[in-house]
Design a protein around this motif. Structure first.
Motif, PDB file in Angstrom:
ATOM      1  N   GLY A  94      44.091 -31.261   5.245  1.00 25.05           N
ATOM      2  CA  GLY A  94      44.003 -32.036   4.001  1.00 25.05           C
ATOM      3  C   GLY A  94      45.040 -33.137   3.962  1.00 25.05           C
ATOM      4  O   GLY A  94      45.888 -33.222   4.856  1.00 25.05           O
ATOM      5  N   PRO A  95      44.998 -34.001   2.962  1.00 23.50           N
ATOM      6  CA  PRO A  95      45.992 -35.068   2.870  1.00 23.50           C
ATOM      7  C   PRO A  95      47.399 -34.490   2.719  1.00 23.50           C
ATOM      8  O   PRO A  95      47.596 -33.597   1.894  1.00 23.50           O
ATOM      9  CB  PRO A  95      45.598 -35.829   1.604  1.00 23.50           C
ATOM     10  N   ALA A  96      48.343 -34.972   3.514  1.00 22.20           N
ATOM     11  CA  ALA A  96      49.715 -34.464   3.446  1.00 22.20           C
ATOM     12  C   ALA A  96      50.272 -34.746   2.053  1.00 22.20           C
ATOM     13  O   ALA A  96      50.180 -35.867   1.557  1.00 22.20           O
ATOM     14  CB  ALA A  96      50.570 -35.135   4.509  1.00 22.20           C
ATOM     15  N   GLY A  97      50.823 -33.734   1.433  1.00 26.15           N
ATOM     16  CA  GLY A  97      51.425 -33.903   0.113  1.00 26.15           C
ATOM     17  C   GLY A  97      50.547 -33.426  -1.024  1.00 26.15           C
ATOM     18  O   GLY A  97      51.019 -33.283  -2.153  1.00 26.15           O
ATOM     19  N   TYR A  98      49.279 -33.166  -0.729  1.00 31.07           N
ATOM     20  CA  TYR A  98      48.335 -32.799  -1.792  1.00 31.07           C
ATOM     21  C   TYR A  98      48.680 -31.434  -2.407  1.00 31.07           C
ATOM     22  O   TYR A  98      48.941 -31.326  -3.602  1.00 31.07           O
ATOM     23  CB  TYR A  98      46.915 -32.795  -1.227  1.00 31.07           C
ATOM     24  N   GLU A 112      44.269 -31.005  -9.812  1.00 28.95           N
ATOM     25  CA  GLU A 112      43.519 -31.149  -8.551  1.00 28.95           C
ATOM     26  C   GLU A 112      42.402 -32.173  -8.696  1.00 28.95           C
ATOM     27  O   GLU A 112      42.238 -33.057  -7.846  1.00 28.95           O
ATOM     28  CB  GLU A 112      42.873 -29.806  -8.165  1.00 28.95           C
ATOM     29  N   ILE A 113      41.635 -32.041  -9.764  1.00 22.26           N
ATOM     30  CA  ILE A 113      40.497 -32.947  -9.976  1.00 22.26           C
ATOM     31  C   ILE A 113      41.002 -34.383 -10.142  1.00 22.26           C
ATOM     32  O   ILE A 113      40.454 -35.320  -9.558  1.00 22.26           O
ATOM     33  CB  ILE A 113      39.686 -32.509 -11.217  1.00 22.26           C
ATOM     34  N   LEU A 130      43.851 -35.698  -9.051  1.00 24.56           N
ATOM     35  CA  LEU A 130      44.388 -36.217  -7.778  1.00 24.56           C
ATOM     36  C   LEU A 130      43.255 -36.641  -6.840  1.00 24.56           C
ATOM     37  O   LEU A 130      43.320 -37.698  -6.210  1.00 24.56           O
ATOM     38  CB  LEU A 130      45.231 -35.140  -7.088  1.00 24.56           C
ATOM     39  N   ALA A 131      42.240 -35.768  -6.758  1.00 24.14           N
ATOM     40  CA  ALA A 131      41.109 -36.074  -5.876  1.00 24.14           C
ATOM     41  C   ALA A 131      40.388 -37.335  -6.332  1.00 24.14           C
ATOM     42  O   ALA A 131      39.984 -38.172  -5.524  1.00 24.14           O
ATOM     43  CB  ALA A 131      40.144 -34.901  -5.843  1.00 24.14           C
ATOM     44  N   TYR A 148      42.594 -40.271  -5.425  1.00 28.32           N
ATOM     45  CA  TYR A 148      42.704 -40.455  -3.975  1.00 28.32           C
ATOM     46  C   TYR A 148      41.475 -41.159  -3.404  1.00 28.32           C
ATOM     47  O   TYR A 148      41.587 -42.040  -2.568  1.00 28.32           O
ATOM     48  CB  TYR A 148      42.882 -39.090  -3.317  1.00 28.32           C
ATOM     49  N   PHE A 149      40.302 -40.750  -3.857  1.00 27.29           N
ATOM     50  CA  PHE A 149      39.089 -41.331  -3.292  1.00 27.29           C
ATOM     51  C   PHE A 149      38.397 -42.325  -4.224  1.00 27.29           C
ATOM     52  O   PHE A 149      37.315 -42.826  -3.894  1.00 27.29           O
ATOM     53  CB  PHE A 149      38.099 -40.237  -2.900  1.00 27.29           C
ATOM     54  N   THR A 174      36.696 -41.870  -6.738  1.00 23.08           N
ATOM     55  CA  THR A 174      35.356 -41.433  -7.130  1.00 23.08           C
ATOM     56  C   THR A 174      35.482 -40.083  -7.835  1.00 23.08           C
ATOM     57  O   THR A 174      36.414 -39.319  -7.550  1.00 23.08           O
ATOM     58  CB  THR A 174      34.427 -41.326  -5.900  1.00 23.08           C
ATOM     59  N   ALA A 220      35.578 -36.517  -8.724  1.00 23.00           N
ATOM     60  CA  ALA A 220      35.588 -35.315  -7.873  1.00 23.00           C
ATOM     61  C   ALA A 220      34.811 -34.190  -8.542  1.00 23.00           C
ATOM     62  O   ALA A 220      34.634 -34.184  -9.761  1.00 23.00           O
ATOM     63  CB  ALA A 220      37.027 -34.872  -7.627  1.00 23.00           C
TER      64      ALA A 220
END
Lengths: 174, 289
Positions: free
Chosen positions: A72-76, A118-119, A121-122, A125-126, A128, A130
Protein backbone atom coordinates in the motif's frame (compact mmCIF):
# COMPACT_ATOMS: atom_id res chain seq x y z
CA UNK A 1 14.53 -7.26 34.03
CA UNK A 2 10.94 -7.42 35.29
CA UNK A 3 10.28 -3.80 34.41
CA UNK A 4 11.29 -4.59 30.81
CA UNK A 5 8.95 -7.56 30.44
CA UNK A 6 5.73 -5.66 29.73
CA UNK A 7 7.22 -3.20 27.19
CA UNK A 8 8.79 -6.19 25.43
CA UNK A 9 5.48 -8.08 25.39
CA UNK A 10 3.80 -4.94 24.05
CA UNK A 11 6.28 -4.55 21.19
CA UNK A 12 6.20 -8.26 20.31
CA UNK A 13 2.40 -8.37 20.33
CA UNK A 14 2.23 -5.38 17.97
CA UNK A 15 4.84 -6.99 15.70
CA UNK A 16 2.96 -10.30 15.72
CA UNK A 17 -0.34 -8.58 14.89
CA UNK A 18 1.33 -6.65 12.05
CA UNK A 19 2.68 -9.86 10.49
CA UNK A 20 -0.76 -11.49 10.85
CA UNK A 21 -2.38 -8.48 9.21
CA UNK A 22 -0.15 -8.71 6.15
CA UNK A 23 -0.68 -12.43 5.49
CA UNK A 24 -3.00 -13.59 2.72
CA UNK A 25 -5.92 -14.98 4.73
CA UNK A 26 -8.09 -15.73 1.71
CA UNK A 27 -10.93 -13.68 3.16
CA UNK A 28 -13.77 -12.50 0.92
CA UNK A 29 -13.38 -8.98 -0.46
CA UNK A 30 -15.90 -7.57 2.03
CA UNK A 31 -13.72 -8.64 4.96
CA UNK A 32 -10.27 -7.83 3.60
CA UNK A 33 -10.15 -4.63 5.61
CA UNK A 34 -10.41 -6.50 8.90
CA UNK A 35 -6.82 -7.87 9.23
CA UNK A 36 -5.17 -4.40 9.00
CA UNK A 37 -7.19 -3.40 12.05
CA UNK A 38 -5.64 -6.20 14.13
CA UNK A 39 -2.50 -4.18 15.04
CA UNK A 40 -4.75 -1.29 15.96
CA UNK A 41 -6.79 -3.50 18.30
CA UNK A 42 -3.55 -4.52 20.02
CA UNK A 43 -2.22 -1.00 20.35
CA UNK A 44 -5.64 0.15 21.53
CA UNK A 45 -5.55 -2.46 24.28
CA UNK A 46 -2.10 -1.44 25.50
CA UNK A 47 -2.83 2.28 25.25
CA UNK A 48 -6.00 1.87 27.26
CA UNK A 49 -4.13 -0.20 29.83
CA UNK A 50 -1.15 2.13 30.19
CA UNK A 51 -0.22 4.65 27.51
CA UNK A 52 3.42 4.53 28.63
CA UNK A 53 3.62 1.03 27.15
CA UNK A 54 2.81 2.28 23.69
CA UNK A 55 5.28 4.88 22.39
CA UNK A 56 4.18 6.77 19.28
CA UNK A 57 7.18 5.50 17.34
CA UNK A 58 5.94 1.91 17.77
CA UNK A 59 2.53 2.91 16.40
CA UNK A 60 4.22 4.58 13.44
CA UNK A 61 6.54 1.60 12.83
CA UNK A 62 3.64 -0.87 12.84
CA UNK A 63 1.79 1.21 10.23
CA UNK A 64 4.82 1.64 7.98
CA UNK A 65 5.66 -2.08 8.18
CA UNK A 66 2.12 -2.96 7.16
CA UNK A 67 2.18 -0.45 4.30
CA UNK A 68 5.36 -1.93 2.90
CA UNK A 69 4.44 -5.56 3.47
CA UNK A 70 1.09 -5.16 1.75
CA UNK A 71 2.23 -2.88 -1.04
CA UNK A 72 0.00 0.00 0.00
CA UNK A 73 1.03 3.66 -0.12
CA UNK A 74 3.80 4.30 2.42
CA UNK A 75 2.40 6.28 5.33
CA UNK A 76 -1.23 5.28 4.85
CA UNK A 77 -1.67 2.85 7.75
CA UNK A 78 0.81 4.71 9.94
CA UNK A 79 -1.33 7.82 9.54
CA UNK A 80 -4.48 5.87 10.38
CA UNK A 81 -2.89 4.14 13.37
CA UNK A 82 -1.56 7.47 14.67
CA UNK A 83 -5.01 9.02 14.30
CA UNK A 84 -6.51 6.06 16.14
CA UNK A 85 -3.82 6.29 18.80
CA UNK A 86 -4.60 9.97 19.38
CA UNK A 87 -8.32 9.19 19.64
CA UNK A 88 -7.62 6.31 22.04
CA UNK A 89 -5.44 8.55 24.22
CA UNK A 90 -8.23 11.10 24.36
CA UNK A 91 -10.81 8.43 25.11
CA UNK A 92 -8.70 6.84 27.83
CA UNK A 93 -8.73 10.05 29.81
CA UNK A 94 -12.50 10.24 29.95
CA UNK A 95 -14.61 8.84 32.75
CA UNK A 96 -16.33 6.65 30.13
CA UNK A 97 -13.23 4.41 29.97
CA UNK A 98 -13.69 3.20 33.52
CA UNK A 99 -15.07 -0.28 32.82
CA UNK A 100 -14.57 -2.95 30.15
CA UNK A 101 -17.93 -2.46 28.41
CA UNK A 102 -17.43 1.28 28.15
CA UNK A 103 -13.94 0.79 26.75
CA UNK A 104 -15.36 -1.60 24.19
CA UNK A 105 -17.95 0.93 23.12
CA UNK A 106 -15.27 3.61 22.91
CA UNK A 107 -13.26 1.30 20.66
CA UNK A 108 -16.31 0.93 18.38
CA UNK A 109 -16.64 4.70 18.11
CA UNK A 110 -12.88 5.06 17.50
CA UNK A 111 -12.94 2.42 14.74
CA UNK A 112 -15.94 4.09 13.16
CA UNK A 113 -14.05 7.39 13.14
CA UNK A 114 -10.98 5.64 11.69
CA UNK A 115 -13.02 4.13 8.87
CA UNK A 116 -14.12 7.66 7.96
CA UNK A 117 -10.45 8.73 8.00
CA UNK A 118 -9.63 5.77 5.70
CA UNK A 119 -12.35 6.75 3.24
CA UNK A 120 -11.28 10.39 3.31
CA UNK A 121 -7.59 9.55 2.76
CA UNK A 122 -8.40 7.19 -0.10
CA UNK A 123 -10.65 9.78 -1.72
CA UNK A 124 -7.95 12.46 -1.48
CA UNK A 125 -5.18 10.12 -2.64
CA UNK A 126 -6.92 9.06 -5.82
CA UNK A 127 -9.20 12.07 -6.27
CA UNK A 128 -12.16 9.75 -6.64
CA UNK A 129 -14.89 8.62 -4.25
CA UNK A 130 -13.64 5.58 -2.34
CA UNK A 131 -15.73 2.57 -1.43
CA UNK A 132 -17.28 3.36 1.96
CA UNK A 133 -19.00 0.10 2.86
CA UNK A 134 -15.91 -2.12 3.25
CA UNK A 135 -14.15 0.03 5.92
CA UNK A 136 -17.41 0.39 7.85
CA UNK A 137 -18.02 -3.38 7.79
CA UNK A 138 -14.40 -3.93 8.85
CA UNK A 139 -14.81 -1.49 11.76
CA UNK A 140 -17.91 -3.38 12.90
CA UNK A 141 -16.25 -6.80 12.63
CA UNK A 142 -13.08 -5.55 14.37
CA UNK A 143 -15.18 -4.19 17.23
CA UNK A 144 -16.88 -7.56 17.61
CA UNK A 145 -13.66 -9.59 17.64
CA UNK A 146 -11.88 -7.24 20.06
CA UNK A 147 -12.55 -9.42 23.14
CA UNK A 148 -10.83 -12.32 21.34
CA UNK A 149 -7.76 -10.15 20.78
CA UNK A 150 -7.80 -8.63 24.24
CA UNK A 151 -8.14 -11.93 26.14
CA UNK A 152 -4.66 -13.35 25.33
CA UNK A 153 -3.10 -9.91 25.81
CA UNK A 154 -4.66 -9.75 29.27
CA UNK A 155 -3.07 -13.12 30.09
CA UNK A 156 0.37 -11.87 29.04
CA UNK A 157 -0.06 -8.54 30.78
CA UNK A 158 -1.14 -9.95 34.10
CA UNK A 159 -3.58 -8.30 36.48
CA UNK A 160 -3.90 -4.54 36.65
CA UNK A 161 -2.09 -2.95 39.52
CA UNK A 162 -2.45 0.43 41.09
CA UNK A 163 0.52 1.51 38.99
CA UNK A 164 -1.06 0.50 35.68
CA UNK A 165 -4.66 1.34 36.54
CA UNK A 166 -5.89 4.90 36.73
CA UNK A 167 -2.91 6.76 38.11
CA UNK A 168 -2.29 10.43 37.35
CA UNK A 169 -0.09 9.66 34.34
CA UNK A 170 -2.41 7.00 32.94
CA UNK A 171 -3.49 7.81 29.43
CA UNK A 172 -0.76 10.36 28.93
CA UNK A 173 1.72 9.95 26.12
CA UNK A 174 5.34 9.54 27.09
CA UNK B 1 6.29 13.66 18.76
CA UNK B 2 2.82 12.53 17.62
CA UNK B 3 2.43 15.59 15.42
CA UNK B 4 5.85 15.03 13.84
CA UNK B 5 5.04 11.41 13.01
CA UNK B 6 1.70 12.44 11.52
CA UNK B 7 3.49 14.94 9.29
CA UNK B 8 6.11 12.31 8.33
CA UNK B 9 3.35 9.83 7.44
CA UNK B 10 1.49 12.39 5.35
CA UNK B 11 4.75 13.35 3.65
CA UNK B 12 5.53 9.73 2.85
CA UNK B 13 2.07 9.30 1.36
CA UNK B 14 2.56 12.35 -0.83
CA UNK B 15 6.00 11.15 -1.98
CA UNK B 16 4.62 7.68 -2.64
CA UNK B 17 1.83 9.21 -4.73
CA UNK B 18 4.50 10.96 -6.79
CA UNK B 19 6.37 7.65 -7.06
CA UNK B 20 9.49 9.23 -5.59
CA UNK B 21 12.59 7.05 -6.18
CA UNK B 22 13.77 7.34 -2.56
CA UNK B 23 10.47 5.98 -1.23
CA UNK B 24 10.54 3.26 -3.86
CA UNK B 25 14.08 2.30 -2.94
CA UNK B 26 13.28 2.12 0.78
CA UNK B 27 10.19 0.09 0.00
CA UNK B 28 12.22 -2.42 -2.02
CA UNK B 29 14.83 -2.80 0.69
CA UNK B 30 12.33 -3.27 3.50
CA UNK B 31 10.18 -5.49 1.33
CA UNK B 32 13.12 -7.79 0.64
CA UNK B 33 13.78 -7.98 4.34
CA UNK B 34 10.13 -8.67 5.19
CA UNK B 35 9.44 -11.23 2.45
CA UNK B 36 11.25 -14.18 4.11
CA UNK B 37 9.46 -13.42 7.39
CA UNK B 38 6.08 -13.37 5.65
CA UNK B 39 6.91 -16.46 3.59
CA UNK B 40 7.72 -18.34 6.79
CA UNK B 41 4.57 -17.06 8.47
CA UNK B 42 2.36 -18.18 5.57
CA UNK B 43 3.11 -21.87 6.25
CA UNK B 44 1.30 -22.19 9.61
CA UNK B 45 -1.57 -20.21 8.12
CA UNK B 46 -2.39 -22.92 5.57
CA UNK B 47 -4.80 -24.92 7.81
CA UNK B 48 -6.75 -21.73 8.57
CA UNK B 49 -6.95 -20.84 4.89
CA UNK B 50 -8.01 -24.39 4.12
CA UNK B 51 -10.80 -24.19 6.72
CA UNK B 52 -11.99 -20.82 5.44
CA UNK B 53 -11.98 -22.11 1.88
CA UNK B 54 -13.93 -25.25 2.87
CA UNK B 55 -16.50 -23.16 4.67
CA UNK B 56 -16.96 -20.91 1.64
CA UNK B 57 -17.10 -23.97 -0.64
CA UNK B 58 -19.79 -25.63 1.46
CA UNK B 59 -21.96 -22.54 1.50
CA UNK B 60 -21.68 -22.18 -2.26
CA UNK B 61 -22.05 -25.87 -3.08
CA UNK B 62 -25.77 -25.92 -3.86
CA UNK B 63 -25.54 -23.08 -6.36
CA UNK B 64 -22.39 -24.61 -7.80
CA UNK B 65 -24.13 -27.95 -8.31
CA UNK B 66 -26.98 -26.34 -10.26
CA UNK B 67 -24.49 -24.42 -12.36
CA UNK B 68 -22.44 -27.53 -13.08
CA UNK B 69 -25.53 -29.45 -14.20
CA UNK B 70 -26.40 -26.68 -16.61
CA UNK B 71 -22.80 -26.48 -17.82
CA UNK B 72 -22.68 -30.23 -18.30
CA UNK B 73 -25.71 -30.13 -20.59
CA UNK B 74 -24.16 -27.30 -22.61
CA UNK B 75 -20.78 -29.01 -22.81
CA UNK B 76 -22.22 -32.22 -24.15
CA UNK B 77 -23.64 -30.30 -27.07
CA UNK B 78 -20.50 -28.21 -27.52
CA UNK B 79 -18.14 -31.19 -27.51
CA UNK B 80 -19.14 -32.46 -30.90
CA UNK B 81 -19.09 -28.95 -32.32
CA UNK B 82 -15.59 -28.33 -30.88
CA UNK B 83 -14.20 -31.51 -32.41
CA UNK B 84 -15.53 -30.45 -35.80
CA UNK B 85 -14.12 -26.92 -35.43
CA UNK B 86 -10.74 -28.30 -34.34
CA UNK B 87 -10.54 -30.43 -37.45
CA UNK B 88 -11.48 -27.48 -39.67
CA UNK B 89 -8.96 -25.20 -37.92
CA UNK B 90 -6.19 -27.72 -38.47
CA UNK B 91 -7.06 -27.88 -42.14
CA UNK B 92 -7.21 -24.07 -42.49
CA UNK B 93 -3.95 -23.59 -40.55
CA UNK B 94 -2.24 -26.01 -42.83
CA UNK B 95 -3.59 -24.15 -45.84
CA UNK B 96 -2.57 -20.73 -44.50
CA UNK B 97 0.80 -21.94 -43.17
CA UNK B 98 0.19 -20.20 -39.83
CA UNK B 99 3.31 -19.78 -37.68
CA UNK B 100 2.66 -21.36 -34.26
CA UNK B 101 2.69 -19.06 -31.21
CA UNK B 102 5.98 -18.76 -29.40
CA UNK B 103 6.23 -20.26 -25.95
CA UNK B 104 6.18 -17.81 -23.03
CA UNK B 105 8.75 -18.28 -20.28
CA UNK B 106 7.33 -17.95 -16.81
CA UNK B 107 8.26 -18.19 -13.16
CA UNK B 108 5.90 -19.33 -10.40
CA UNK B 109 5.90 -17.63 -7.01
CA UNK B 110 4.11 -17.77 -3.71
CA UNK B 111 1.75 -15.03 -2.58
CA UNK B 112 3.15 -13.78 0.73
CA UNK B 113 1.01 -10.71 1.43
CA UNK B 114 -2.15 -9.07 0.21
CA UNK B 115 -3.16 -5.43 0.05
CA UNK B 116 -5.12 -3.89 2.85
CA UNK B 117 -6.05 -0.36 1.86
CA UNK B 118 -9.47 0.84 0.85
CA UNK B 119 -8.22 1.57 -2.63
CA UNK B 120 -5.12 -0.48 -3.39
CA UNK B 121 -5.73 -3.97 -4.72
CA UNK B 122 -2.35 -5.63 -4.89
CA UNK B 123 -0.40 -8.57 -3.57
CA UNK B 124 3.24 -9.36 -2.88
CA UNK B 125 5.03 -12.41 -4.23
CA UNK B 126 8.34 -13.97 -3.23
CA UNK B 127 10.00 -13.67 -6.62
CA UNK B 128 11.66 -10.52 -7.86
CA UNK B 129 14.39 -9.13 -10.06
CA UNK B 130 16.72 -11.98 -9.10
CA UNK B 131 14.22 -14.31 -10.76
CA UNK B 132 14.05 -12.06 -13.85
CA UNK B 133 10.69 -10.62 -12.79
CA UNK B 134 10.30 -7.08 -14.14
CA UNK B 135 7.69 -4.33 -13.95
CA UNK B 136 4.95 -4.74 -16.50
CA UNK B 137 5.00 -8.54 -16.73
CA UNK B 138 1.54 -10.16 -16.68
CA UNK B 139 0.64 -12.44 -13.79
CA UNK B 140 -1.74 -15.39 -14.06
CA UNK B 141 -3.16 -18.07 -11.80
CA UNK B 142 -4.45 -21.50 -12.74
CA UNK B 143 -7.83 -19.96 -13.56
CA UNK B 144 -6.98 -16.80 -15.43
CA UNK B 145 -5.32 -13.41 -15.53
CA UNK B 146 -4.55 -11.88 -12.13
CA UNK B 147 -2.81 -8.59 -12.93
CA UNK B 148 0.64 -7.26 -13.69
CA UNK B 149 3.89 -6.52 -11.88
CA UNK B 150 4.18 -2.87 -10.83
CA UNK B 151 7.21 -3.01 -8.53
CA UNK B 152 10.06 -5.49 -8.56
CA UNK B 153 12.61 -5.66 -5.75
CA UNK B 154 15.47 -8.20 -5.90
CA UNK B 155 13.60 -10.95 -4.04
CA UNK B 156 9.98 -9.79 -4.12
CA UNK B 157 7.53 -8.03 -6.38
CA UNK B 158 4.18 -6.30 -6.15
CA UNK B 159 1.30 -7.34 -8.38
CA UNK B 160 -1.40 -4.81 -9.22
CA UNK B 161 -4.65 -6.78 -9.39
CA UNK B 162 -7.22 -6.43 -12.16
CA UNK B 163 -9.69 -5.07 -9.61
CA UNK B 164 -7.47 -2.12 -8.62
CA UNK B 165 -8.77 1.33 -9.36
CA UNK B 166 -5.85 2.06 -11.67
CA UNK B 167 -5.96 -1.21 -13.62
CA UNK B 168 -6.84 -0.96 -17.33
CA UNK B 169 -6.75 -4.01 -19.60
CA UNK B 170 -7.60 -4.03 -23.32
CA UNK B 171 -9.86 -7.03 -23.95
CA UNK B 172 -11.99 -8.67 -26.58
CA UNK B 173 -15.47 -9.91 -25.79
CA UNK B 174 -17.29 -12.94 -27.10
CA UNK B 175 -17.43 -14.58 -30.49
CA UNK B 176 -17.82 -11.23 -32.24
CA UNK B 177 -14.45 -10.17 -30.76
CA UNK B 178 -15.78 -6.80 -29.62
CA UNK B 179 -12.95 -4.62 -28.35
CA UNK B 180 -13.25 -2.92 -24.96
CA UNK B 181 -11.26 -1.78 -21.94
CA UNK B 182 -11.69 -3.54 -18.61
CA UNK B 183 -11.30 -1.04 -15.77
CA UNK B 184 -10.90 -1.91 -12.11
CA UNK B 185 -12.91 0.10 -9.61
CA UNK B 186 -11.95 -1.76 -6.41
CA UNK B 187 -15.10 -3.87 -6.60
CA UNK B 188 -14.99 -7.61 -7.21
CA UNK B 189 -16.19 -7.20 -10.79
CA UNK B 190 -14.25 -4.74 -12.97
CA UNK B 191 -16.22 -2.57 -15.40
CA UNK B 192 -16.19 -2.97 -19.14
CA UNK B 193 -15.78 0.40 -20.83
CA UNK B 194 -15.75 1.81 -24.36
CA UNK B 195 -18.11 -0.83 -25.70
CA UNK B 196 -19.94 0.30 -28.83
CA UNK B 197 -23.67 0.70 -28.22
CA UNK B 198 -24.52 -1.65 -31.09
CA UNK B 199 -21.88 -4.24 -30.13
CA UNK B 200 -23.04 -7.85 -30.31
CA UNK B 201 -22.34 -8.98 -26.77
CA UNK B 202 -24.32 -11.27 -24.52
CA UNK B 203 -24.40 -12.20 -20.86
CA UNK B 204 -21.78 -14.85 -20.14
CA UNK B 205 -19.55 -14.02 -23.11
CA UNK B 206 -15.95 -15.09 -22.63
CA UNK B 207 -13.46 -12.23 -22.24
CA UNK B 208 -9.78 -12.52 -23.16
CA UNK B 209 -6.94 -10.04 -23.46
CA UNK B 210 -6.69 -8.38 -26.87
CA UNK B 211 -2.94 -7.78 -26.83
CA UNK B 212 -3.48 -4.12 -27.75
CA UNK B 213 -0.87 -1.91 -26.10
CA UNK B 214 1.51 -4.81 -25.69
CA UNK B 215 1.46 -5.12 -21.89
CA UNK B 216 -0.60 -8.32 -21.98
CA UNK B 217 -0.21 -10.97 -24.68
CA UNK B 218 -3.31 -11.73 -26.70
CA UNK B 219 -5.60 -14.53 -25.55
CA UNK B 220 -5.12 -14.66 -21.77
CA UNK B 221 -8.39 -15.74 -20.19
CA UNK B 222 -9.86 -12.98 -18.06
CA UNK B 223 -13.49 -13.72 -17.18
CA UNK B 224 -17.10 -13.68 -18.26
CA UNK B 225 -19.34 -10.76 -19.14
CA UNK B 226 -22.13 -9.82 -16.75
CA UNK B 227 -24.90 -7.65 -18.13
CA UNK B 228 -27.81 -6.29 -16.17
CA UNK B 229 -26.16 -3.66 -14.03
CA UNK B 230 -25.86 -0.04 -15.17
CA UNK B 231 -22.53 -0.83 -16.80
CA UNK B 232 -21.33 -4.17 -18.15
CA UNK B 233 -19.06 -5.91 -15.67
CA UNK B 234 -16.69 -8.86 -15.70
CA UNK B 235 -16.73 -11.85 -13.37
CA UNK B 236 -13.07 -12.79 -13.20
CA UNK B 237 -11.98 -16.40 -13.61
CA UNK B 238 -9.15 -15.97 -11.11
CA UNK B 239 -10.17 -16.00 -7.44
CA UNK B 240 -8.18 -12.91 -6.46
CA UNK B 241 -9.11 -13.19 -2.79
CA UNK B 242 -7.70 -16.67 -2.47
CA UNK B 243 -4.42 -17.02 -4.32
CA UNK B 244 -1.62 -19.26 -3.08
CA UNK B 245 0.65 -19.34 -6.12
CA UNK B 246 0.81 -17.27 -9.26
CA UNK B 247 2.92 -17.35 -12.39
CA UNK B 248 4.67 -14.35 -13.87
CA UNK B 249 4.73 -14.52 -17.66
CA UNK B 250 7.91 -13.04 -19.09
CA UNK B 251 6.15 -11.17 -21.78
CA UNK B 252 8.38 -8.34 -22.95
CA UNK B 253 6.17 -5.44 -23.87
CA UNK B 254 7.04 -3.54 -27.01
CA UNK B 255 6.63 -0.35 -24.93
CA UNK B 256 9.79 -1.23 -23.02
CA UNK B 257 10.24 -2.20 -19.43
CA UNK B 258 8.98 0.42 -17.03
CA UNK B 259 12.17 0.25 -14.98
CA UNK B 260 14.44 0.59 -18.01
CA UNK B 261 15.65 -2.91 -17.47
CA UNK B 262 16.30 -5.49 -20.06
CA UNK B 263 13.92 -8.38 -19.65
CA UNK B 264 15.61 -11.59 -20.59
CA UNK B 265 14.10 -14.91 -19.69
CA UNK B 266 15.25 -16.03 -16.27
CA UNK B 267 17.76 -18.72 -15.75
CA UNK B 268 15.69 -21.60 -14.60
CA UNK B 269 12.42 -19.95 -15.49
CA UNK B 270 9.79 -22.34 -16.79
CA UNK B 271 8.36 -22.18 -20.27
CA UNK B 272 4.63 -22.01 -20.72
CA UNK B 273 3.26 -22.71 -24.16
CA UNK B 274 1.06 -19.85 -25.28
CA UNK B 275 -1.90 -22.20 -25.24
CA UNK B 276 -1.30 -22.88 -21.54
CA UNK B 277 -0.89 -19.21 -20.82
CA UNK B 278 -4.24 -18.72 -22.50
CA UNK B 279 -5.80 -21.01 -19.94
CA UNK B 280 -4.33 -19.03 -17.08
CA UNK B 281 -0.84 -20.44 -17.11
CA UNK B 282 0.91 -22.77 -14.76
CA UNK B 283 -0.27 -22.71 -11.19
CA UNK B 284 1.26 -25.74 -9.63
CA UNK B 285 2.95 -25.59 -6.29
CA UNK B 286 6.46 -26.09 -7.64
CA UNK B 287 8.82 -23.13 -7.99
CA UNK B 288 11.24 -22.54 -10.75
CA UNK B 289 14.73 -23.13 -9.34
Amino acid sequence: MRHLRLPLVTALSVLFATVLAALPWGLPAELRQVPPLLPFLVLHYWTMRDARLMPEILVFAAGIALDIATGGPAGYWSLIYLAGYALTLGASMTVLASDALSRWLLLGVTLLALSLVEIALATIYFATAANWSTPLVAALVATMIYPLVAAPLRVFAGPRTAATARDPSWGRAT
Amino acid sequence: MLAILVVVSAGLMALDRLNHPVVRDIRWRVSDWLTPVLAAAVEPLQPVRWALRKFADLSAMRAELDRLRADSRKLAAAEAQAADLERRLAELSALARVVPDHALPFVSARVVATSSGVFVRSLSIDAGRDHAVRSGYPVVSGSGLVGRIVDAAPASARVLLLTDLTSRVPVIVGKAAVRAIMSGDNSRQPRLEFVASDARIADGDEIVTSGVGGVYPRGLHVGRLVLGARVPRVTLHAALDDLDFVSVLMHATPLGDLDNDTAPAANGAGVAPRALAGKGGHSGPERAP
